[in-house]
Design a protein around this motif. Structure first.
Motif, PDB file in Angstrom:
ATOM      1  N   HIS A 329     -22.957  81.341  17.379  1.00  0.00           N
ATOM      2  CA  HIS A 329     -24.247  82.016  17.114  1.00  0.00           C
ATOM      3  C   HIS A 329     -24.373  83.234  18.044  1.00  0.00           C
ATOM      4  CE1 HIS A 329     -24.813  78.822  14.407  1.00  0.00           C
ATOM      5  NE2 HIS A 329     -24.950  77.891  15.344  1.00  0.00           N
ATOM      6  N   SER A 330     -25.537  83.392  18.686  1.00  0.00           N
ATOM      7  CA  SER A 330     -25.661  84.557  19.585  1.00  0.00           C
ATOM      8  C   SER A 330     -25.572  84.121  21.040  1.00  0.00           C
ATOM      9  CB  SER A 330     -26.995  85.247  19.354  1.00  0.00           C
ATOM     10  OG  SER A 330     -27.087  85.636  18.023  1.00  0.00           O
ATOM     11  N   SER A 331     -24.987  82.945  21.260  1.00  0.00           N
ATOM     12  CA  SER A 331     -24.925  82.428  22.635  1.00  0.00           C
ATOM     13  C   SER A 331     -23.776  83.091  23.393  1.00  0.00           C
ATOM     14  CB  SER A 331     -24.710  80.916  22.617  1.00  0.00           C
ATOM     15  OG  SER A 331     -23.350  80.661  22.301  1.00  0.00           O
ATOM     16  N   ARG A 332     -23.602  82.680  24.633  1.00  0.00           N
ATOM     17  CA  ARG A 332     -22.521  83.215  25.469  1.00  0.00           C
ATOM     18  C   ARG A 332     -21.269  82.339  25.417  1.00  0.00           C
ATOM     19  NH1 ARG A 332     -22.704  88.275  27.969  1.00  0.00           N
ATOM     20  NH2 ARG A 332     -24.865  88.910  27.949  1.00  0.00           N
ATOM     21  N   LEU A 333     -21.208  81.469  24.392  1.00  0.00           N
ATOM     22  CA  LEU A 333     -20.039  80.588  24.271  1.00  0.00           C
ATOM     23  C   LEU A 333     -19.125  81.062  23.132  1.00  0.00           C
ATOM     24  CD1 LEU A 333     -18.520  77.942  24.952  1.00  0.00           C
ATOM     25  CD2 LEU A 333     -19.980  76.797  23.265  1.00  0.00           C
ATOM     26  N   TRP A 334     -17.818  81.105  23.449  1.00  0.00           N
ATOM     27  CA  TRP A 334     -16.803  81.433  22.439  1.00  0.00           C
ATOM     28  C   TRP A 334     -15.895  80.215  22.216  1.00  0.00           C
ATOM     29  CZ3 TRP A 334     -19.338  85.294  24.659  1.00  0.00           C
ATOM     30  CH2 TRP A 334     -19.508  86.488  23.937  1.00  0.00           C
ATOM     31  N   LEU A 335     -15.433  80.063  20.999  1.00  0.00           N
ATOM     32  CA  LEU A 335     -14.439  79.019  20.686  1.00  0.00           C
ATOM     33  C   LEU A 335     -13.099  79.688  20.398  1.00  0.00           C
ATOM     34  CD1 LEU A 335     -16.530  76.818  18.189  1.00  0.00           C
ATOM     35  CD2 LEU A 335     -16.499  76.745  20.704  1.00  0.00           C
ATOM     36  N   ALA A 336     -12.044  79.050  20.808  1.00  0.00           N
ATOM     37  CA  ALA A 336     -10.682  79.556  20.519  1.00  0.00           C
ATOM     38  C   ALA A 336      -9.759  78.345  20.469  1.00  0.00           C
ATOM     39  CB  ALA A 336     -10.245  80.546  21.584  1.00  0.00           C
ATOM     40  N   TYR A 337      -9.882  77.557  19.395  1.00  0.00           N
ATOM     41  CA  TYR A 337      -9.034  76.362  19.298  1.00  0.00           C
ATOM     42  C   TYR A 337      -8.768  76.002  17.832  1.00  0.00           C
ATOM     43  CZ  TYR A 337     -13.288  73.543  18.422  1.00  0.00           C
ATOM     44  OH  TYR A 337     -14.449  73.025  17.902  1.00  0.00           O
ATOM     45  N   GLY A 338      -7.758  75.132  17.665  1.00  0.00           N
ATOM     46  CA  GLY A 338      -7.412  74.658  16.324  1.00  0.00           C
ATOM     47  C   GLY A 338      -6.280  75.461  15.703  1.00  0.00           C
ATOM     48  N   HIS A 339      -5.369  75.964  16.523  1.00  0.00           N
ATOM     49  CA  HIS A 339      -4.282  76.821  16.020  1.00  0.00           C
ATOM     50  C   HIS A 339      -3.132  76.019  15.408  1.00  0.00           C
ATOM     51  CE1 HIS A 339      -6.569  79.492  18.622  1.00  0.00           C
ATOM     52  NE2 HIS A 339      -5.964  80.510  18.067  1.00  0.00           N
ATOM     53  N   TYR A 340      -3.256  74.728  15.417  1.00  0.00           N
ATOM     54  CA  TYR A 340      -2.339  73.799  14.743  1.00  0.00           C
ATOM     55  C   TYR A 340      -0.863  74.151  14.980  1.00  0.00           C
ATOM     56  CZ  TYR A 340      -0.748  70.476  11.209  1.00  0.00           C
ATOM     57  OH  TYR A 340      -0.127  69.446  10.575  1.00  0.00           O
ATOM     58  N   ARG A 341      -0.122  74.557  13.928  1.00  0.00           N
ATOM     59  CA  ARG A 341       1.331  74.741  14.086  1.00  0.00           C
ATOM     60  C   ARG A 341       1.700  76.132  14.601  1.00  0.00           C
ATOM     61  NH1 ARG A 341       4.438  71.911  10.115  1.00  0.00           N
ATOM     62  NH2 ARG A 341       5.580  73.818   9.751  1.00  0.00           N
ATOM     63  N   ASN A 342       0.695  77.005  14.806  1.00  0.00           N
ATOM     64  CA  ASN A 342       1.019  78.423  15.029  1.00  0.00           C
ATOM     65  C   ASN A 342       0.355  79.053  16.243  1.00  0.00           C
ATOM     66  OD1 ASN A 342       2.780  79.080  12.766  1.00  0.00           O
ATOM     67  ND2 ASN A 342       1.031  78.372  11.565  1.00  0.00           N
ATOM     68  N   GLY A 343      -0.027  78.247  17.203  1.00  0.00           N
ATOM     69  CA  GLY A 343      -0.773  78.807  18.334  1.00  0.00           C
ATOM     70  C   GLY A 343       0.029  79.782  19.176  1.00  0.00           C
ATOM     71  N   VAL A 344       1.327  79.565  19.282  1.00  0.00           N
ATOM     72  CA  VAL A 344       2.140  80.486  20.088  1.00  0.00           C
ATOM     73  C   VAL A 344       2.200  81.830  19.353  1.00  0.00           C
ATOM     74  CG1 VAL A 344       4.370  80.859  21.188  1.00  0.00           C
ATOM     75  CG2 VAL A 344       3.416  78.551  21.063  1.00  0.00           C
ATOM     76  N   LEU A 345       2.444  81.770  18.031  1.00  0.00           N
ATOM     77  CA  LEU A 345       2.453  82.993  17.219  1.00  0.00           C
ATOM     78  C   LEU A 345       1.104  83.720  17.292  1.00  0.00           C
ATOM     79  CD1 LEU A 345       3.478  84.873  14.921  1.00  0.00           C
ATOM     80  CD2 LEU A 345       2.755  83.118  13.287  1.00  0.00           C
ATOM     81  N   LEU A 346       0.014  82.947  17.205  1.00  0.00           N
ATOM     82  CA  LEU A 346      -1.312  83.566  17.069  1.00  0.00           C
ATOM     83  C   LEU A 346      -1.960  83.952  18.397  1.00  0.00           C
ATOM     84  CD1 LEU A 346      -2.775  81.242  14.262  1.00  0.00           C
ATOM     85  CD2 LEU A 346      -1.820  83.531  13.999  1.00  0.00           C
ATOM     86  N   ALA A 347      -1.286  83.693  19.522  1.00  0.00           N
ATOM     87  CA  ALA A 347      -1.917  83.939  20.833  1.00  0.00           C
ATOM     88  C   ALA A 347      -2.304  85.410  21.045  1.00  0.00           C
ATOM     89  CB  ALA A 347      -1.016  83.437  21.966  1.00  0.00           C
ATOM     90  N   PRO A 348      -1.406  86.402  20.793  1.00  0.00           N
ATOM     91  CA  PRO A 348      -1.824  87.781  21.071  1.00  0.00           C
ATOM     92  C   PRO A 348      -3.049  88.203  20.265  1.00  0.00           C
ATOM     93  CG  PRO A 348       0.560  87.676  20.785  1.00  0.00           C
ATOM     94  CD  PRO A 348       0.019  86.328  20.393  1.00  0.00           C
TER      95      PRO A 348
END
Ligand SMILES: Cc1cc2nc3c(=O)[nH]c(=O)nc-3n(C[C@H](O)[C@H](O)[C@H](O)COP(=O)(O)OP(=O)(O)OC[C@H]3O[C@@H](n4cnc5c(N)ncnc54)[C@H](O)[C@@H]3O)c2cc1C
Length: 363
Positions: A329-348
């Protein structure tokens, strides 16, 4: 950039896998005061366990925003690695080895060709290899393979080496790293966040939850109301490490759910399994034997070789088709999870998006 001098930190990052550690490093590079808290040690979970394939062609069949995100992330990789190497002083193995998806039957080859044509329209380049071209490029592949699709842009990275360097880069850039520090709750409002680390309470202008498969176990309130996070859960995978002569497997070889890739020093990784087994850390000998049979069917040179090492990791799965990345929402919290099989690829790409949004919110 505007700061909140009344807080302990500008940003607290919860979870130091490839996602959280890269965000922490980048924010600190941008002169923010960052705390990176990890329940165990930086890079002790999925990110170090990963095989390290940077392989959109093995993962995406159709055009989608997530595929565009993955292609963008792969395009960023060389610079991402170079910047972390420069800050850490440590080398990271990153190579555009390419990948080959092999076919054993004509029906299989036809369906690989149809899939590759669709992928090309979505931005994943590939070419079809004849039997002779395949065996010239990959002489260790089983001799009855009749053809393949070759993904020339695909790459590999040594995920464990990347995590060692990321940790060092975080420290070099002044990130406060707290290991063995589990965050149990985050209270976020439109102007600040408060995290509970054991019995310590930490105030930060912003917070990021990047705790991989464990993320939704963290209690969150937004503006003092409980906020149930999108579910995260583990999908366990086993991998086997073999020692082969360096340079004997030039490209990553894939067939169905089996792959083999080789690092520059000859260490070769065979995978994998996908198990809905909770956070069970045991190594299952039956699954190890199954991967060994599948891998040595692909590359007969592995037959009879004992794996030098065997390990498991927990892919961070979610119920949504794409990872949860962005502001709550408009809070100061960010989510960055659930990259499943591709988190290394999707990191940048994840790191770019989250850092851009946090920096904009602090202005
Ligand atoms: C067998 C296997 C093979 C894979 N191969 C590939 C591949 O080839 N290519 C690819 O791109 N991806 C691959 N992946 C997927 C990739 O590993 C993950 O998508 C990625 O590592 C997720 O990174 P993360 O930072 O979100 O999670 P993680 O690396 O799991 O990090 C989460 C961190 O959060 C910490 N933590 C948990 N709870 C808390 C808390 N409450 N407080 C503080 N810290 C907490 C943990 O200790 C951990 O260090 C593979 C995964 C597995 C298991």
């Amino acid at each position: 950039m505007a700061r909140r001098p009344d807080t302990d930190y500008d940003v607290i990052i919860v979870g130091g896998g490839v996602i959280g550690a890269s965000i922490a490093w980048r924010l600190a590079r941008n002169h923010l005061r960052v705390l990176l808290a990890d329940a165990r040690a930086i890079g002790s979970e999925a990110s170090t366990a990963a095989a390290g394939m940077l392989a959109p062609g093995g993962e995406f069949d159709q055009p989608s925003p997530m595929l565009d995100f993955a292609i963008g992330s792969l395009g960023r990789y060389q610079n991402f690695v170079a910047e972390i190497e420069a800050d850490s002083g440590l080398p990271i193995e990153f190579r555009r080895t390419s990948a080959i998806q092999i076919a054993l039957t004509h029906t299989e080859l036809e369906s690989l060709i149809v899939r590759a044509a669709l992928q090309r329209t979505a931005g994943i380049p590939s070419t079809v290899l004849t039997k002779d071209q395949l065996h010239a490029l990959a002489p260790l592949v089983r001799s009855d393979a009749i053809g393949a699709v070759h993904y020339a842009n695909e790459a590999i990275v040594d995920a464990a080496g990347l995590m060692t360097a990321l940790r060092a880069a975080c420290l070099a850039r002044g990130v406060t790293v707290e290991e063995q520090s589990r965050v149990t709750s985050i209270a976020a409002t439109r102007t600040s966040t408060r995290a509970l680390l054991g019995d310590k309470s930490i105030d930060a202008a912003s917070a990021v939850i990047s705790a991989g498969a464990w993320s939704s176990g963290i209690n969150v309130t937004i503006d003092h109301h409980p906020y149930p996070l999108p579910r995260s859960y583990p999908m366990k995978g086993h991998l086997l490490g073999y020692r082969l002569p360096a340079g004997s497997i030039a490209a990553t070889i894939r067939h169905d759910h089996t792959y083999v890739l080789q690092r520059a020093d000859g260490f070769s990784i065979a995978g994998s399994s996908t198990e809905d087994a909770g956070f069970d850390r045991t190594i299952d000998p039956k699954i190890v034997a199954d991967i060994a049979v599948r891998a040595s069917s692909l590359l007969p040179a592995l037959r009879g070789l004992q794996p030098e090492s065997v390990w498991i990791g927990f892919r961070p799965a979610t119920d949504t088709p794409a990872p949860n990345i962005g502001r709550v929402h408009s809070s100061r919290l960010w989510l960055a999870y659930g990259h499943y099989r591709n988190g290394v690829l999707l990191a940048p790409a994840t790191c770019d998006q989250v850092c851009r949004e946090i920096s904009a919110a602090l202005e």
